[in-house]
Design an enzyme around this catalytic site. Structure first.
Site, PDB file in Angstrom:
ATOM      1  CB  SER A  50      -0.971  -0.034   1.184  1.00  0.00           C
ATOM      2  OG  SER A  50      -1.908   0.997   1.105  1.00  0.00           O
ATOM      3  CG  ASP A  90      -3.083   4.058  -1.391  1.00  0.00           C
ATOM      4  OD1 ASP A  90      -3.871   3.880  -2.347  1.00  0.00           O
ATOM      5  OD2 ASP A  90      -3.005   3.270  -0.432  1.00  0.00           O
ATOM      6  CG  ASP A  97      -2.813  -0.459  -2.554  1.00  0.00           C
ATOM      7  OD1 ASP A  97      -2.791   0.695  -2.061  1.00  0.00           O
ATOM      8  OD2 ASP A  97      -3.379  -1.421  -2.005  1.00  0.00           O
ATOM      9  CG  ASP A 112      -6.118   0.407  -0.780  1.00  0.00           C
ATOM     10  OD1 ASP A 112      -5.336   1.381  -0.754  1.00  0.00           O
ATOM     11  OD2 ASP A 112      -6.042  -0.542   0.025  1.00  0.00           O
TER      12      ASP A 112
END
Length: 550
Positions: free
Chosen positions: A148, A295, A297, A299
């Site tokens: 992340s 961010d 990734d 999500d």
């Protein structure tokens, strides 16, 4: 463990390591007699945290590497087979971090060798695409290789079950037990092939689903600056915006393409100081209506708005502000069902839900809990996570959240209003809910343990000259919450001040979440209310730091 035992354990690990890079790294440590470093790496094993594994890349069981991932995959496979899922499909996604593709392929090989079916997403893609794919493909589980918004040297291993949401107890402990039962990598079959690499069909299905969050025929006029923060969000977000009919976002070129080194930011997290500087620089050049960031990734979704009162002219909205805006927008769109949030998020969501006559629930921190709320229609967490389409993605999704923000901003723009104006309306209607966070990043995890112990042994009696009327140790659980490592304080007075303290589940941080509610009679009182809220929050932060020994 004696020094000889330590070296012997390291040599055993080295003999099994399938990765030439970490083999070389570990061999050098053994040869140089770096016993302190070896002791740190062999002090135990990485443990399942918020949703799986996360840690720094490197050799040894306390680091993220191919050996650790193969063991984790073998444990997950054994768990699934024990639950009667032999032959079931496991879908695997990954981001663009160092080693992510390797970890994904290793997982596919282990699943195939264990008699499960494995399918890899075609390339690095946002985590919500993987979360969507699990249910779309009827998989029994999913794995996303991502850290992340963690630093560049980290990677992680996020595990989902067939309902499309992240693992929770007791599944995490049961998988961990199966991982511990793996004695040797030589016992784990890893064929060279036999799994499927998916095409773009799943991505196309996900993109088609993103349209469902928007009102057909609604305004699409908002102009945005967008940063992918060196992650995997750009292609998917711009495709979603194009499908929906929004103007193409102006991209922050320096951060548009995936780069595991994250060269322009200290931490690739929109919440971190300086991370949004390039986006604000682009905004000053382009003059958009809003700035949107994902961010790495994708999500999470960050939103910034013009604000002449701050240096540089742009202000990042807090996650609680965006969470409340999206809730108000969904209410306006006629959404029904339960609106859910974690306990560390603003109590404003409960006020909005109550006024709209929809259900409201609080959960422990993390979307693994929010996604499991019965009848969920909308869920959010203050750390920039929003679930606006739970039937499609039972997790936070920075792409669909960005679409919904863009729709709301477009509707307001048609009325010659802004997101800030709607926030003012919510403050007048429900009170100004001012939030802040005391977040302490540490090198030594004992600092966090010592702070939690200090607060438990000597709980504060006053914070900001307000009496602490209630102090809960959440390790004991409550009527509505299972046990968690956290403390919650309520303070006296009309401002309904609340403090929650907890260790982060994904980073070496102690996090303290603060909220005060300042009554507002009309818009003319907003400036005074904001100043009062900021004053109380600053005093709470000061006194809490002292009480925790920080």
């Amino acid at each position: 463990m004696t020094q000889d035992d330590l070296i012997a354990q390291a040599r055993t690990w080295l003999a099994e390591d399938p990765d030439s890079e970490t083999r070389e790294e570990l061999a050098k440590l053994i040869e140089a007699g770096e016993t302190d470093e070896l002791a740190a790496r062999f002090a135990g094993t990485l443990q399942f945290g918020t949703a799986g594994l996360r840690g720094e890349l490197g050799a040894g069981p306390m680091r993220m590497n191919r050996s650790v991932v193969i063991r984790a995959a073998a444990g997950l496979a054994a768990y699934l087979k024990a639950k009667g899922q032999e032959g079931g499909l496991v879908v695997i996604g990954y981001d663009a971090r160092y080693k992510s593709a390797d970890f994904a392929r290793d997982t596919a090989a282990v699943m195939t060798g264990a008699g499960l079916r494995a399918a890899l997403l075609p390339r690095p893609l946002p985590t919500p695409v993987l979360a969507y794919a699990i249910r779309h493909l009827g998989a029994v589980a999913g794995v996303e290789v991502t850290a992340s918004h963690n630093p560049p040297r980290d990677n992680g291993y996020k595990v989902y079950l067939g309902d499309g949401s992240q693992i929770v107890p007791p599944a995490d402990a049961e998988i961990a037990a199966e991982i511990d039962a793996v004695r040797s990598l030589n016992d784990v079959p890893r064929p060279e092939g036999g799994w499927e690499t998916l095409g773009d069909e799943v991505l196309e299905a996900y993109l088609a689903r993103t349209d469902a969050v928007l009102t057909p025929g609604g305004p699409r006029s908002v102009r945005t600056v967008y940063t992918a923060m060196h992650g995997v969000g750009k292609d998917v977000l711009t495709a979603a915006f194009a499908r929906a009919g929004f103007p193409p976002p102006a991209l922050v070129a320096e951060q548009a393409e995936p780069d595991p080194a994250f060269p322009t930011v200290a931490f690739p997290n929109p919440e971190e100081p300086g991370a949004m500087d390039l986006a604000f620089e682009a905004a000053r050049a382009v003059d958009p209506d809003i700035v949107i960031a994902n961010d790495p990734d994708a999500d999470r979704c960050a939103v910034a708005v013009p604000d002449a009162a701050v240096e540089g002219g742009w202000r990042m909205l807090r996650g609680d502000e965006v969470g409340s805006l999206l809730a108000a927008h969904l209410v306006h769109k006629g959404a029904r069902g339960v609106f859910a949030e974690s306990i560390v998020s603003s109590s404003l969501l409960g006020r909005i839900a109550e006024a709209a006559g929809v259900g409201h629930e609080e959960t422990l921190t993390g979307f693994k809990w929010i996604a499991r709320v019965d009848g969920l229609r909308y869920g959010y967490e203050e750390a920039l996570g929003y679930c606006v389409d739970p039937e499609g993605v039972r997790d936070k999704d920075g792409i669909t959240a960005a679409l919904l923000v863009a729709e709301l901003a477009s509707e307001l723009k048609e009325q010659d209003r802004t997101l800030t104006d709607l926030l003012d309306d919510l403050a007048v209607a429900h009170g100004l809910h001012a939030t802040d966070q005391l977040s302490v990043r540490v090198e030594d995890l004992s600092v966090i343990a010592d702070a939690m112990s200090a607060l438990r042994e000597r709980p504060p009696v006053h914070l900001a000259d307000l009496t602490v009327t209630s102090a809960e140790d959440l390790t004991k659980g409550t009527e509505s919450l299972p046990p968690t490592d956290g403390l919650r304080y309520y303070l006296e007075g009309e401002h309904k001040a609340r403090v929650i303290v907890r260790p982060s589940g994904t980073e070496p941080k102690l996090k303290c979440y603060l909220e005060v509610v300042v009554p507002v009679a009309d818009a003319s009182e907003l400036a005074t209310a904001r100043a009062k809220g900021a004053e109380i929050l600053a005093a709470i932060k000061r006194d809490l730091s002292a009480a925790a020994g920080l």
